[in-house]
Design an enzyme around this catalytic site. Structure first.
Site, short mmCIF file in Angstrom:
data_model
loop_
_atom_site.label_atom_id
_atom_site.label_comp_id
_atom_site.label_asym_id
_atom_site.label_seq_id
_atom_site.Cartn_x
_atom_site.Cartn_y
_atom_site.Cartn_z
N CYS A 165 43.50 17.07 -9.97
CA CYS A 165 42.14 16.53 -9.99
C CYS A 165 41.83 15.64 -11.19
CB CYS A 165 41.14 17.69 -9.92
SG CYS A 165 41.47 18.79 -8.53
N HIS A 293 33.40 18.12 -15.10
CA HIS A 293 34.30 18.39 -13.97
C HIS A 293 33.57 19.29 -12.97
CE1 HIS A 293 37.99 18.45 -11.82
NE2 HIS A 293 38.16 19.75 -11.95
N GLU A 304 34.10 25.45 -18.89
CA GLU A 304 33.79 24.08 -19.30
C GLU A 304 32.47 24.02 -20.06
OE1 GLU A 304 33.50 19.52 -17.47
OE2 GLU A 304 33.39 21.25 -16.10
N LYS A 322 29.28 16.81 -8.06
CA LYS A 322 30.04 17.21 -6.87
C LYS A 322 29.14 17.75 -5.77
CE LYS A 322 34.56 17.84 -9.01
NZ LYS A 322 34.31 17.16 -10.30
N HIS A 327 34.05 17.82 -4.02
CA HIS A 327 35.14 17.64 -4.97
C HIS A 327 36.20 16.77 -4.31
CE1 HIS A 327 38.05 18.00 -7.95
NE2 HIS A 327 38.23 19.32 -8.03
N PHE A 385 44.92 21.04 -12.06
CA PHE A 385 45.78 22.22 -12.06
C PHE A 385 46.86 22.08 -13.14
CE2 PHE A 385 45.21 23.56 -7.33
CZ PHE A 385 43.98 24.11 -7.65
#
Length: 400
Positions: A165, A293, A304, A322, A327, A385
Protein backbone atom coordinates in the site's frame (compact mmCIF):
# COMPACT_ATOMS: atom_id res chain seq x y z
CA UNK A 1 16.52 18.38 -1.03
CA UNK A 2 16.12 20.67 -4.06
CA UNK A 3 12.42 21.32 -4.79
CA UNK A 4 10.79 19.32 -7.55
CA UNK A 5 7.94 20.97 -9.44
CA UNK A 6 4.62 19.25 -10.11
CA UNK A 7 3.67 20.13 -13.68
CA UNK A 8 0.36 18.23 -13.66
CA UNK A 9 -1.46 15.68 -11.54
CA UNK A 10 -4.66 13.67 -11.67
CA UNK A 11 -6.62 10.90 -9.98
CA UNK A 12 -9.52 8.70 -11.03
CA UNK A 13 -11.40 6.92 -8.25
CA UNK A 14 -14.89 5.87 -7.25
CA UNK A 15 -15.55 9.61 -6.93
CA UNK A 16 -15.11 10.09 -10.68
CA UNK A 17 -12.46 10.88 -13.29
CA UNK A 18 -10.01 13.72 -12.79
CA UNK A 19 -9.12 16.08 -9.97
CA UNK A 20 -12.23 18.24 -10.12
CA UNK A 21 -14.41 15.17 -9.43
CA UNK A 22 -12.24 14.44 -6.41
CA UNK A 23 -12.25 18.05 -5.19
CA UNK A 24 -16.01 18.53 -5.48
CA UNK A 25 -16.79 15.25 -3.70
CA UNK A 26 -14.38 16.02 -0.86
CA UNK A 27 -15.80 19.52 -0.39
CA UNK A 28 -19.40 18.25 -0.45
CA UNK A 29 -18.55 15.24 1.76
CA UNK A 30 -20.04 12.96 -0.87
CA UNK A 31 -18.54 9.49 -0.77
CA UNK A 32 -18.01 6.95 -3.54
CA UNK A 33 -18.46 3.68 -1.64
CA UNK A 34 -21.19 1.26 -2.70
CA UNK A 35 -22.37 -2.18 -1.70
CA UNK A 36 -20.06 -4.76 -3.20
CA UNK A 37 -21.25 -5.80 -6.64
CA UNK A 38 -17.90 -7.08 -7.94
CA UNK A 39 -17.50 -10.69 -9.02
CA UNK A 40 -19.84 -13.65 -9.24
CA UNK A 41 -20.06 -14.22 -5.48
CA UNK A 42 -19.66 -10.78 -3.88
CA UNK A 43 -18.51 -10.56 -0.28
CA UNK A 44 -20.89 -8.65 2.01
CA UNK A 45 -18.87 -5.44 2.14
CA UNK A 46 -18.62 -1.98 0.56
CA UNK A 47 -16.23 -1.05 -2.23
CA UNK A 48 -14.97 1.94 -4.16
CA UNK A 49 -15.53 0.95 -7.79
CA UNK A 50 -14.64 3.02 -10.87
CA UNK A 51 -17.60 3.20 -13.24
CA UNK A 52 -17.39 2.11 -16.85
CA UNK A 53 -14.22 0.02 -16.96
CA UNK A 54 -16.12 -2.98 -18.30
CA UNK A 55 -16.96 -0.96 -21.42
CA UNK A 56 -13.63 0.85 -21.78
CA UNK A 57 -11.47 -1.51 -23.83
CA UNK A 58 -7.95 -0.41 -24.62
CA UNK A 59 -7.27 0.98 -28.10
CA UNK A 60 -6.64 -1.86 -30.57
CA UNK A 61 -2.92 -1.10 -30.77
CA UNK A 62 -2.61 -2.00 -27.08
CA UNK A 63 -4.61 -5.24 -27.22
CA UNK A 64 -1.63 -7.21 -25.91
CA UNK A 65 -1.96 -5.47 -22.54
CA UNK A 66 -5.76 -5.73 -22.30
CA UNK A 67 -6.95 -6.17 -18.69
CA UNK A 68 -8.90 -4.22 -16.08
CA UNK A 69 -5.82 -2.69 -14.48
CA UNK A 70 -4.38 -1.35 -17.71
CA UNK A 71 -7.81 -0.09 -18.76
CA UNK A 72 -7.90 2.04 -15.63
CA UNK A 73 -4.32 3.18 -16.25
CA UNK A 74 -5.27 4.36 -19.74
CA UNK A 75 -8.41 6.11 -18.50
CA UNK A 76 -6.55 7.88 -15.71
CA UNK A 77 -3.76 8.94 -18.05
CA UNK A 78 -6.17 10.86 -20.29
CA UNK A 79 -7.37 13.25 -17.55
CA UNK A 80 -6.46 16.80 -16.53
CA UNK A 81 -4.25 17.62 -19.49
CA UNK A 82 -1.69 14.93 -18.67
CA UNK A 83 -0.99 13.96 -22.33
CA UNK A 84 -0.26 17.54 -23.36
CA UNK A 85 1.83 18.24 -20.27
CA UNK A 86 3.81 15.05 -20.85
CA UNK A 87 4.37 16.00 -24.49
CA UNK A 88 5.82 19.32 -23.33
CA UNK A 89 8.25 17.54 -20.99
CA UNK A 90 9.36 15.24 -23.80
CA UNK A 91 9.78 18.22 -26.11
CA UNK A 92 12.00 19.97 -23.57
CA UNK A 93 14.14 17.02 -22.49
CA UNK A 94 13.68 14.14 -24.92
CA UNK A 95 11.87 10.86 -24.30
CA UNK A 96 15.05 9.21 -22.97
CA UNK A 97 15.37 11.86 -20.23
CA UNK A 98 11.90 11.29 -18.74
CA UNK A 99 11.58 8.42 -16.27
CA UNK A 100 8.47 6.32 -15.73
CA UNK A 101 7.99 5.11 -12.14
CA UNK A 102 4.64 3.60 -11.20
CA UNK A 103 3.28 1.64 -8.27
CA UNK A 104 0.84 -1.22 -7.96
CA UNK A 105 0.01 -3.93 -5.48
CA UNK A 106 -1.69 -6.68 -7.48
CA UNK A 107 -1.04 -5.35 -11.00
CA UNK A 108 -3.04 -7.43 -13.51
CA UNK A 109 -3.71 -10.43 -11.27
CA UNK A 110 -7.39 -10.21 -12.16
CA UNK A 111 -6.47 -11.41 -15.66
CA UNK A 112 -4.55 -14.31 -14.15
CA UNK A 113 -7.56 -15.22 -12.02
CA UNK A 114 -9.69 -15.27 -15.15
CA UNK A 115 -7.09 -17.43 -16.90
CA UNK A 116 -7.22 -20.05 -14.15
CA UNK A 117 -11.02 -19.94 -14.02
CA UNK A 118 -11.27 -20.51 -17.78
CA UNK A 119 -8.36 -22.94 -18.09
CA UNK A 120 -8.96 -26.00 -20.26
CA UNK A 121 -6.88 -29.11 -20.92
CA UNK A 122 -4.43 -28.67 -23.77
CA UNK A 123 -3.33 -31.34 -26.31
CA UNK A 124 -1.13 -32.92 -23.64
CA UNK A 125 -3.93 -32.94 -21.11
CA UNK A 126 -2.32 -30.25 -18.98
CA UNK A 127 -4.68 -27.33 -18.17
CA UNK A 128 -3.75 -24.14 -20.02
CA UNK A 129 -4.99 -20.57 -20.15
CA UNK A 130 -7.42 -19.83 -22.97
CA UNK A 131 -5.76 -18.39 -26.09
CA UNK A 132 -6.93 -14.83 -25.45
CA UNK A 133 -5.14 -14.80 -22.08
CA UNK A 134 -1.90 -16.39 -23.25
CA UNK A 135 -0.18 -13.02 -23.06
CA UNK A 136 2.66 -13.42 -20.53
CA UNK A 137 3.20 -9.71 -19.83
CA UNK A 138 -0.23 -9.23 -18.23
CA UNK A 139 0.53 -11.97 -15.72
CA UNK A 140 3.60 -10.21 -14.29
CA UNK A 141 3.96 -7.46 -11.66
CA UNK A 142 5.51 -5.24 -14.38
CA UNK A 143 2.41 -5.33 -16.57
CA UNK A 144 1.53 -1.76 -15.58
CA UNK A 145 4.95 -0.26 -16.20
CA UNK A 146 5.43 -2.10 -19.47
CA UNK A 147 2.02 -0.99 -20.74
CA UNK A 148 2.59 2.64 -19.82
CA UNK A 149 6.03 2.66 -21.39
CA UNK A 150 4.53 1.56 -24.69
CA UNK A 151 1.48 3.84 -24.31
CA UNK A 152 3.55 6.97 -23.64
CA UNK A 153 6.64 6.27 -25.73
CA UNK A 154 8.92 7.24 -22.84
CA UNK A 155 12.44 5.78 -23.13
CA UNK A 156 13.96 6.76 -19.80
CA UNK A 157 14.30 4.38 -16.83
CA UNK A 158 11.08 2.44 -16.28
CA UNK A 159 10.24 0.78 -12.97
CA UNK A 160 7.17 -0.76 -11.37
CA UNK A 161 7.23 -0.46 -7.58
CA UNK A 162 5.32 -3.11 -5.62
CA UNK A 163 5.57 -2.45 -1.87
CA UNK A 164 1.90 -3.09 -1.10
CA UNK A 165 0.00 0.00 0.00
CA UNK A 166 3.00 2.36 -0.09
CA UNK A 167 3.78 1.57 -3.73
CA UNK A 168 2.62 4.76 -5.41
CA UNK A 169 3.98 7.00 -2.66
CA UNK A 170 7.46 5.52 -2.98
CA UNK A 171 7.45 6.33 -6.70
CA UNK A 172 7.86 10.02 -5.79
CA UNK A 173 10.98 9.20 -3.79
CA UNK A 174 12.46 7.04 -6.52
CA UNK A 175 11.77 9.65 -9.19
CA UNK A 176 13.24 12.40 -7.00
CA UNK A 177 16.46 10.43 -6.65
CA UNK A 178 16.69 9.87 -10.41
CA UNK A 179 16.23 13.60 -11.04
CA UNK A 180 18.67 14.67 -8.31
CA UNK A 181 21.29 12.21 -9.57
CA UNK A 182 21.06 13.69 -13.06
CA UNK A 183 19.91 10.44 -14.62
CA UNK A 184 16.76 12.17 -15.92
CA UNK A 185 15.29 15.67 -15.98
CA UNK A 186 11.65 14.74 -15.35
CA UNK A 187 9.42 11.81 -14.50
CA UNK A 188 5.91 10.48 -14.92
CA UNK A 189 4.94 8.88 -11.61
CA UNK A 190 1.72 7.28 -10.47
CA UNK A 191 -0.06 4.12 -9.55
CA UNK A 192 -2.99 1.90 -10.45
CA UNK A 193 -4.74 -0.95 -8.66
CA UNK A 194 -8.06 -2.55 -9.51
CA UNK A 195 -10.50 -4.78 -7.71
CA UNK A 196 -10.07 -8.53 -8.05
CA UNK A 197 -10.88 -11.68 -6.14
CA UNK A 198 -7.40 -12.02 -4.67
CA UNK A 199 -7.70 -8.60 -3.05
CA UNK A 200 -11.24 -8.92 -1.75
CA UNK A 201 -11.01 -12.48 -0.47
CA UNK A 202 -7.39 -12.12 0.61
CA UNK A 203 -8.02 -9.14 2.89
CA UNK A 204 -11.19 -10.81 4.11
CA UNK A 205 -9.15 -13.90 5.04
CA UNK A 206 -6.95 -11.64 7.17
CA UNK A 207 -10.06 -10.47 9.03
CA UNK A 208 -9.54 -6.87 7.89
CA UNK A 209 -12.67 -6.21 5.79
CA UNK A 210 -15.72 -4.49 7.28
CA UNK A 211 -19.26 -5.34 6.23
CA UNK A 212 -20.11 -1.64 6.50
CA UNK A 213 -18.59 1.49 4.97
CA UNK A 214 -15.22 2.01 6.65
CA UNK A 215 -14.99 4.46 9.56
CA UNK A 216 -11.37 5.55 9.99
CA UNK A 217 -10.39 6.50 13.54
CA UNK A 218 -13.93 5.97 14.82
CA UNK A 219 -14.16 4.28 18.21
CA UNK A 220 -16.30 1.53 16.62
CA UNK A 221 -14.22 0.99 13.47
CA UNK A 222 -14.00 -2.67 12.49
CA UNK A 223 -12.18 -2.89 9.20
CA UNK A 224 -11.53 -1.44 5.78
CA UNK A 225 -13.44 -0.93 2.56
CA UNK A 226 -11.45 -1.81 -0.55
CA UNK A 227 -11.38 0.29 -3.68
CA UNK A 228 -9.70 0.77 -7.03
CA UNK A 229 -8.09 3.87 -8.49
CA UNK A 230 -5.44 5.26 -10.78
CA UNK A 231 -3.51 8.49 -10.81
CA UNK A 232 -0.42 10.23 -12.12
CA UNK A 233 1.81 13.24 -11.57
CA UNK A 234 4.48 14.86 -13.72
CA UNK A 235 7.66 15.89 -11.91
CA UNK A 236 10.43 18.17 -13.13
CA UNK A 237 13.38 19.86 -11.47
CA UNK A 238 12.19 23.27 -10.24
CA UNK A 239 13.93 26.39 -11.43
CA UNK A 240 15.40 28.99 -9.07
CA UNK A 241 12.67 31.13 -7.54
CA UNK A 242 9.92 29.12 -9.23
CA UNK A 243 6.47 29.21 -7.68
CA UNK A 244 3.79 26.53 -7.70
CA UNK A 245 3.14 23.13 -6.18
CA UNK A 246 6.28 21.20 -5.32
CA UNK A 247 7.52 17.95 -3.82
CA UNK A 248 9.77 19.11 -1.00
CA UNK A 249 10.61 15.95 0.90
CA UNK A 250 10.19 12.21 1.22
CA UNK A 251 10.87 9.74 4.00
CA UNK A 252 11.02 5.96 3.80
CA UNK A 253 11.45 3.21 6.34
CA UNK A 254 11.29 -0.55 6.45
CA UNK A 255 10.72 -1.64 10.02
CA UNK A 256 9.94 -5.27 9.02
CA UNK A 257 8.18 -5.82 12.35
CA UNK A 258 5.61 -8.26 10.94
CA UNK A 259 4.38 -9.44 7.56
CA UNK A 260 1.05 -7.58 7.84
CA UNK A 261 0.95 -5.74 11.19
CA UNK A 262 2.67 -2.40 11.94
CA UNK A 263 5.25 -1.94 14.67
CA UNK A 264 3.24 -1.61 17.92
CA UNK A 265 4.87 1.72 18.78
CA UNK A 266 4.66 3.09 15.24
CA UNK A 267 8.43 3.02 14.78
CA UNK A 268 8.33 2.79 10.99
CA UNK A 269 5.66 5.48 10.67
CA UNK A 270 7.61 7.82 12.92
CA UNK A 271 10.88 7.25 11.05
CA UNK A 272 9.25 7.93 7.67
CA UNK A 273 7.52 11.13 8.84
CA UNK A 274 10.63 12.49 10.55
CA UNK A 275 12.79 11.72 7.53
CA UNK A 276 10.36 13.47 5.16
CA UNK A 277 10.23 16.59 7.34
CA UNK A 278 14.01 16.68 7.71
CA UNK A 279 14.59 16.30 3.98
CA UNK A 280 12.08 19.10 3.33
CA UNK A 281 13.62 21.33 6.02
CA UNK A 282 10.16 21.77 7.54
CA UNK A 283 9.20 21.89 11.21
CA UNK A 284 6.19 19.75 12.20
CA UNK A 285 4.35 22.90 13.28
CA UNK A 286 4.51 24.25 9.72
CA UNK A 287 2.46 21.36 8.27
CA UNK A 288 -1.15 22.38 7.69
CA UNK A 289 -2.64 19.07 6.55
CA UNK A 290 -1.66 15.42 6.88
CA UNK A 291 -3.46 12.75 4.87
CA UNK A 292 -3.15 9.69 7.08
CA UNK A 293 -2.83 6.11 5.96
CA UNK A 294 -5.89 5.52 8.17
CA UNK A 295 -7.15 2.14 6.94
CA UNK A 296 -9.98 1.92 9.52
CA UNK A 297 -8.61 -1.23 11.13
CA UNK A 298 -8.47 -1.07 14.93
CA UNK A 299 -4.72 -1.56 15.42
CA UNK A 300 -3.36 0.38 12.44
CA UNK A 301 -5.32 3.58 13.10
CA UNK A 302 -4.43 3.70 16.80
CA UNK A 303 -0.73 3.11 16.15
CA UNK A 304 -0.55 5.75 13.41
CA UNK A 305 -2.45 8.26 15.56
CA UNK A 306 -0.02 7.76 18.45
CA UNK A 307 2.94 8.33 16.14
CA UNK A 308 1.34 11.52 14.82
CA UNK A 309 0.54 12.80 18.32
CA UNK A 310 4.15 12.28 19.38
CA UNK A 311 5.47 14.37 16.50
CA UNK A 312 2.93 17.09 15.63
CA UNK A 313 1.26 19.84 17.67
CA UNK A 314 -2.44 19.66 18.48
CA UNK A 315 -3.31 22.22 15.80
CA UNK A 316 -2.50 19.88 12.91
CA UNK A 317 -5.47 18.90 10.72
CA UNK A 318 -5.01 15.18 10.04
CA UNK A 319 -7.52 12.86 8.39
CA UNK A 320 -7.99 9.69 6.40
CA UNK A 321 -9.93 10.00 3.14
CA UNK A 322 -10.50 6.27 2.63
CA UNK A 323 -14.15 6.76 3.62
CA UNK A 324 -14.54 8.55 0.28
CA UNK A 325 -12.56 6.26 -2.03
CA UNK A 326 -12.00 3.03 -0.14
CA UNK A 327 -8.50 1.70 0.42
CA UNK A 328 -7.07 1.66 -3.08
CA UNK A 329 -3.98 -0.36 -2.08
CA UNK A 330 -1.12 0.24 -4.51
CA UNK A 331 -2.87 3.36 -5.81
CA UNK A 332 -3.44 4.85 -2.34
CA UNK A 333 -0.16 6.78 -2.40
CA UNK A 334 -0.91 8.69 -5.59
CA UNK A 335 -4.61 9.22 -4.80
CA UNK A 336 -3.92 10.61 -1.35
CA UNK A 337 -0.99 12.68 -2.60
CA UNK A 338 -3.40 14.25 -5.08
CA UNK A 339 -5.78 14.99 -2.19
CA UNK A 340 -2.93 16.65 -0.28
CA UNK A 341 -2.10 18.70 -3.38
CA UNK A 342 -5.75 19.75 -3.69
CA UNK A 343 -5.66 20.88 -0.05
CA UNK A 344 -2.70 23.10 -0.93
CA UNK A 345 -4.36 24.35 -4.11
CA UNK A 346 -7.86 25.01 -2.76
CA UNK A 347 -7.47 25.35 1.01
CA UNK A 348 -10.13 22.67 1.62
CA UNK A 349 -8.85 20.27 4.26
CA UNK A 350 -10.97 17.11 4.24
CA UNK A 351 -12.08 15.48 7.45
CA UNK A 352 -13.16 11.86 7.78
CA UNK A 353 -16.29 10.45 6.15
CA UNK A 354 -18.65 8.04 7.94
CA UNK A 355 -16.96 8.47 11.34
CA UNK A 356 -18.70 10.27 14.20
CA UNK A 357 -17.35 8.95 17.52
CA UNK A 358 -13.72 9.87 18.17
CA UNK A 359 -11.50 7.16 19.57
CA UNK A 360 -10.11 8.42 22.90
CA UNK A 361 -6.85 6.58 22.15
CA UNK A 362 -6.27 8.85 19.13
CA UNK A 363 -4.90 12.35 19.52
CA UNK A 364 -6.47 15.77 18.88
CA UNK A 365 -4.85 15.97 15.46
CA UNK A 366 -7.50 13.60 14.06
CA UNK A 367 -10.28 15.73 12.54
CA UNK A 368 -13.68 14.40 11.45
CA UNK A 369 -14.99 17.68 9.98
CA UNK A 370 -13.71 19.52 6.91
CA UNK A 371 -11.89 22.82 7.40
CA UNK A 372 -11.19 25.69 5.03
CA UNK A 373 -7.95 27.63 5.34
CA UNK A 374 -4.84 28.38 3.35
CA UNK A 375 -1.84 26.19 4.11
CA UNK A 376 1.76 26.11 2.89
CA UNK A 377 2.69 22.47 3.54
CA UNK A 378 0.79 19.20 3.26
CA UNK A 379 1.88 15.63 3.89
CA UNK A 380 0.77 12.16 2.90
CA UNK A 381 1.40 8.90 4.78
CA UNK A 382 1.33 5.53 2.99
CA UNK A 383 2.26 2.38 4.87
CA UNK A 384 2.53 -1.10 3.36
CA UNK A 385 2.76 -4.70 4.50
CA UNK A 386 6.13 -5.75 5.86
CA UNK A 387 6.83 -2.27 7.19
CA UNK A 388 7.29 -0.59 3.79
CA UNK A 389 6.50 2.99 4.83
CA UNK A 390 6.63 6.28 2.97
CA UNK A 391 5.77 9.88 3.88
CA UNK A 392 5.78 12.79 1.44
CA UNK A 393 5.90 16.56 1.98
CA UNK A 394 4.36 18.90 -0.60
CA UNK A 395 4.51 22.69 -0.62
CA UNK A 396 2.83 25.69 -2.14
CA UNK A 397 5.27 28.52 -2.59
CA UNK A 398 8.63 29.63 -3.91
CA UNK A 399 11.47 27.22 -4.60
CA UNK A 400 14.31 27.54 -2.11
Amino acid sequence: MPPIALRAFSATTALGTGIEAQASALAARRGGLRRNDFGTAPLPTWIGRVEGLEDAALPARFAGWECRNNRLAWLALQQDGLPDALAQLVSRHGADRVALVVGTSTSSIGASEEGYARAQPGPDGVPAFPPDLQRPIVHTPHSLGDFLQHATGLRGPCATVATACSSSAKVFAQAARLIQAGVVDAALVGGVDTLCGSVLFGFNALGLVSQDPCRPFDAARDGLSLGEAGGFALLERAGAGETGLQLRGYGESSDAHHMSAPHPEGLGASLAMRDALARAGVDPAQVGYLNLHGTSTPANDAIEARAVAALFPEGLHASSTKGWTGHTLGAAGIVESVIALLALRDGVLPGILNSDTPDPDCGPQIRFDNAVRSIDYAMNNSFGFGGNNCSLVFARGVAA
